[in-house]
Design a protein around this motif. Structure first.
Motif, PDB file in Angstrom:
ATOM      1  N   LEU A 105       0.808  -1.219   0.000  1.00 24.49           N
ATOM      2  CA  LEU A 105       0.000   0.000   0.000  1.00 24.49           C
ATOM      3  C   LEU A 105       0.842   1.271   0.000  1.00 24.49           C
ATOM      4  O   LEU A 105       0.321   2.344  -0.270  1.00 24.49           O
ATOM      5  CB  LEU A 105      -0.936  -0.005   1.211  1.00 24.49           C
ATOM      6  CG  LEU A 105      -1.901  -1.195   1.278  1.00 24.49           C
ATOM      7  CD1 LEU A 105      -2.716  -1.143   2.552  1.00 24.49           C
ATOM      8  CD2 LEU A 105      -2.793  -1.244   0.057  1.00 24.49           C
ATOM      9  N   GLY A 106       2.108   1.185   0.307  1.00 21.90           N
ATOM     10  CA  GLY A 106       2.979   2.363   0.352  1.00 21.90           C
ATOM     11  C   GLY A 106       3.030   3.130  -0.952  1.00 21.90           C
ATOM     12  O   GLY A 106       2.797   4.352  -0.968  1.00 21.90           O
ATOM     13  N   PRO A 107       3.314   2.480  -2.091  1.00 19.41           N
ATOM     14  CA  PRO A 107       3.366   3.224  -3.353  1.00 19.41           C
ATOM     15  C   PRO A 107       2.029   3.872  -3.715  1.00 19.41           C
ATOM     16  O   PRO A 107       1.995   5.004  -4.207  1.00 19.41           O
ATOM     17  CB  PRO A 107       3.758   2.159  -4.374  1.00 19.41           C
ATOM     18  CG  PRO A 107       4.440   1.108  -3.583  1.00 19.41           C
ATOM     19  CD  PRO A 107       3.781   1.102  -2.241  1.00 19.41           C
ATOM     20  N   VAL A 108       0.926   3.176  -3.464  1.00 21.52           N
ATOM     21  CA  VAL A 108      -0.398   3.736  -3.766  1.00 21.52           C
ATOM     22  C   VAL A 108      -0.645   4.967  -2.897  1.00 21.52           C
ATOM     23  O   VAL A 108      -1.157   5.988  -3.378  1.00 21.52           O
ATOM     24  CB  VAL A 108      -1.495   2.664  -3.540  1.00 21.52           C
ATOM     25  CG1 VAL A 108      -2.876   3.267  -3.687  1.00 21.52           C
ATOM     26  CG2 VAL A 108      -1.305   1.505  -4.489  1.00 21.52           C
ATOM     27  N   THR A 109      -0.261   4.894  -1.633  1.00 18.84           N
ATOM     28  CA  THR A 109      -0.449   6.020  -0.722  1.00 18.84           C
ATOM     29  C   THR A 109       0.398   7.219  -1.160  1.00 18.84           C
ATOM     30  O   THR A 109      -0.092   8.361  -1.180  1.00 18.84           O
ATOM     31  CB  THR A 109      -0.069   5.600   0.712  1.00 18.84           C
ATOM     32  OG1 THR A 109      -0.842   4.459   1.071  1.00 18.84           O
ATOM     33  CG2 THR A 109      -0.295   6.713   1.697  1.00 18.84           C
ATOM     34  N   VAL A 110       1.631   6.986  -1.542  1.00 15.41           N
ATOM     35  CA  VAL A 110       2.515   8.081  -1.969  1.00 15.41           C
ATOM     36  C   VAL A 110       1.973   8.736  -3.238  1.00 15.41           C
ATOM     37  O   VAL A 110       1.938   9.970  -3.343  1.00 15.41           O
ATOM     38  CB  VAL A 110       3.959   7.560  -2.167  1.00 15.41           C
ATOM     39  CG1 VAL A 110       4.812   8.592  -2.870  1.00 15.41           C
ATOM     40  CG2 VAL A 110       4.568   7.179  -0.833  1.00 15.41           C
ATOM     41  N   VAL A 111       1.523   7.928  -4.193  1.00 17.03           N
ATOM     42  CA  VAL A 111       0.974   8.497  -5.437  1.00 17.03           C
ATOM     43  C   VAL A 111      -0.302   9.278  -5.147  1.00 17.03           C
ATOM     44  O   VAL A 111      -0.509  10.379  -5.684  1.00 17.03           O
ATOM     45  CB  VAL A 111       0.722   7.373  -6.476  1.00 17.03           C
ATOM     46  CG1 VAL A 111      -0.095   7.879  -7.641  1.00 17.03           C
ATOM     47  CG2 VAL A 111       2.043   6.804  -6.961  1.00 17.03           C
ATOM     48  N   THR A 112      -1.168   8.746  -4.288  1.00 15.03           N
ATOM     49  CA  THR A 112      -2.408   9.447  -3.943  1.00 15.03           C
ATOM     50  C   THR A 112      -2.114  10.777  -3.258  1.00 15.03           C
ATOM     51  O   THR A 112      -2.736  11.801  -3.584  1.00 15.03           O
ATOM     52  CB  THR A 112      -3.274   8.553  -3.028  1.00 15.03           C
ATOM     53  OG1 THR A 112      -3.535   7.321  -3.701  1.00 15.03           O
ATOM     54  CG2 THR A 112      -4.579   9.237  -2.680  1.00 15.03           C
ATOM     55  N   LEU A 113      -1.171  10.773  -2.319  1.00 18.48           N
ATOM     56  CA  LEU A 113      -0.805  12.031  -1.655  1.00 18.48           C
ATOM     57  C   LEU A 113      -0.206  13.028  -2.652  1.00 18.48           C
ATOM     58  O   LEU A 113      -0.513  14.225  -2.600  1.00 18.48           O
ATOM     59  CB  LEU A 113       0.187  11.756  -0.521  1.00 18.48           C
ATOM     60  CG  LEU A 113      -0.399  11.148   0.744  1.00 18.48           C
ATOM     61  CD1 LEU A 113       0.707  10.789   1.724  1.00 18.48           C
ATOM     62  CD2 LEU A 113      -1.370  12.104   1.394  1.00 18.48           C
ATOM     63  N   GLY A 114       0.623  12.557  -3.550  1.00 15.20           N
ATOM     64  CA  GLY A 114       1.219  13.445  -4.555  1.00 15.20           C
ATOM     65  C   GLY A 114       0.166  14.070  -5.460  1.00 15.20           C
ATOM     66  O   GLY A 114       0.204  15.271  -5.736  1.00 15.20           O
ATOM     67  N   LEU A 115      -0.788  13.252  -5.907  1.00 19.45           N
ATOM     68  CA  LEU A 115      -1.864  13.784  -6.754  1.00 19.45           C
ATOM     69  C   LEU A 115      -2.737  14.769  -5.981  1.00 19.45           C
ATOM     70  O   LEU A 115      -3.178  15.784  -6.540  1.00 19.45           O
ATOM     71  CB  LEU A 115      -2.717  12.641  -7.308  1.00 19.45           C
ATOM     72  CG  LEU A 115      -2.047  11.784  -8.372  1.00 19.45           C
ATOM     73  CD1 LEU A 115      -2.943  10.608  -8.745  1.00 19.45           C
ATOM     74  CD2 LEU A 115      -1.701  12.605  -9.605  1.00 19.45           C
ATOM     75  N   SER A 116      -2.989  14.483  -4.709  1.00 13.68           N
ATOM     76  CA  SER A 116      -3.792  15.407  -3.890  1.00 13.68           C
ATOM     77  C   SER A 116      -3.097  16.755  -3.751  1.00 13.68           C
ATOM     78  O   SER A 116      -3.739  17.809  -3.850  1.00 13.68           O
ATOM     79  CB  SER A 116      -4.037  14.803  -2.504  1.00 13.68           C
ATOM     80  OG  SER A 116      -4.750  13.610  -2.611  1.00 13.68           O
ATOM     81  N   VAL A 117      -1.789  16.735  -3.521  1.00 14.09           N
ATOM     82  CA  VAL A 117      -1.041  17.994  -3.396  1.00 14.09           C
ATOM     83  C   VAL A 117      -1.064  18.754  -4.711  1.00 14.09           C
ATOM     84  O   VAL A 117      -1.262  19.980  -4.745  1.00 14.09           O
ATOM     85  CB  VAL A 117       0.412  17.704  -2.936  1.00 14.09           C
ATOM     86  CG1 VAL A 117       1.287  18.931  -3.070  1.00 14.09           C
ATOM     87  CG2 VAL A 117       0.415  17.205  -1.499  1.00 14.09           C
ATOM     88  N   LEU A 118      -0.889  18.040  -5.839  1.00 15.98           N
ATOM     89  CA  LEU A 118      -0.941  18.706  -7.142  1.00 15.98           C
ATOM     90  C   LEU A 118      -2.312  19.325  -7.406  1.00 15.98           C
ATOM     91  O   LEU A 118      -2.407  20.450  -7.921  1.00 15.98           O
ATOM     92  CB  LEU A 118      -0.585  17.725  -8.255  1.00 15.98           C
ATOM     93  CG  LEU A 118       0.874  17.344  -8.356  1.00 15.98           C
ATOM     94  CD1 LEU A 118       1.078  16.272  -9.431  1.00 15.98           C
ATOM     95  CD2 LEU A 118       1.731  18.559  -8.672  1.00 15.98           C
TER      96      LEU A 118
END
Length: 158
Positions: A105-118
């Protein structure tokens, strides 16, 4: 040249030691053995399966896989035995459980957080560009006067 021949002979002998000649009661057992030995990671080597590894522990694991196949154990039984003995590290594709949840779940969480910030930055930028200031006639006249005063002061300084 002599060193090259010695190194080649040493490498070839190591490769020969990695080949095991197990006898199987059926062709299905041989295929299962090949599949399992390619899917199980050598606990000693870096990113090498037990089929390709020349480590003594890999040889022991190959022998265990052969023994368990001949005893009629299922693939799940064999994999469960290996995981119980060596942990999830022995699997190239670890199962999803509490210990491997971060891995899955780590990579999915990092990508989701990155997209949210963008998205947050894009919305904030769009909102700031869309804001218009409606100045009254007096305010616009005062702003023009201030700009002229500033530009005249700059020209005097030059």
């Amino acid at each position: 040249m002599r060193r090259l021949v010695c190194l080649t002979a040493l490498w070839a002998s190591a490769a020969v030691w990695a080949i095991d000649d197990y006898q199987f009661s059926s062709e299905e057992g041989r295929e299962r053995y090949q599949t399992l030995t390619y899917e199980l990671r050598c606990p000693l080597c870096q990113n090498q399966n037990i089929s390709d590894s020349t480590a003594p522990i890999a040889k022991d694991l190959r022998r265990e896989v052969h023994r368990m196949i001949e005893e009629g154990k299922s693939d799940d039984d064999i994999v469960d035995f290996m995981v119980a003995r060596y942990g999830d590290f022995v699997l190239y594709r670890p199962r999803l459980n509490a210990q491997t949840a971060v891995l899955w779940l780590g990579p999915v969480t990092v990508v989701t957080l990155g997209l949210s910030v963008l998205l947050y930055i894009a919305r904030r930028r769009r909102r700031s560009q869309g804001e218009t200031t409606d100045l009254s006639d007096d305010e616009q006249a005062r702003l023009r006067a201030l700009l002229q005063q500033t530009s005249s002061e700059e020209s005097e300084q030059k």
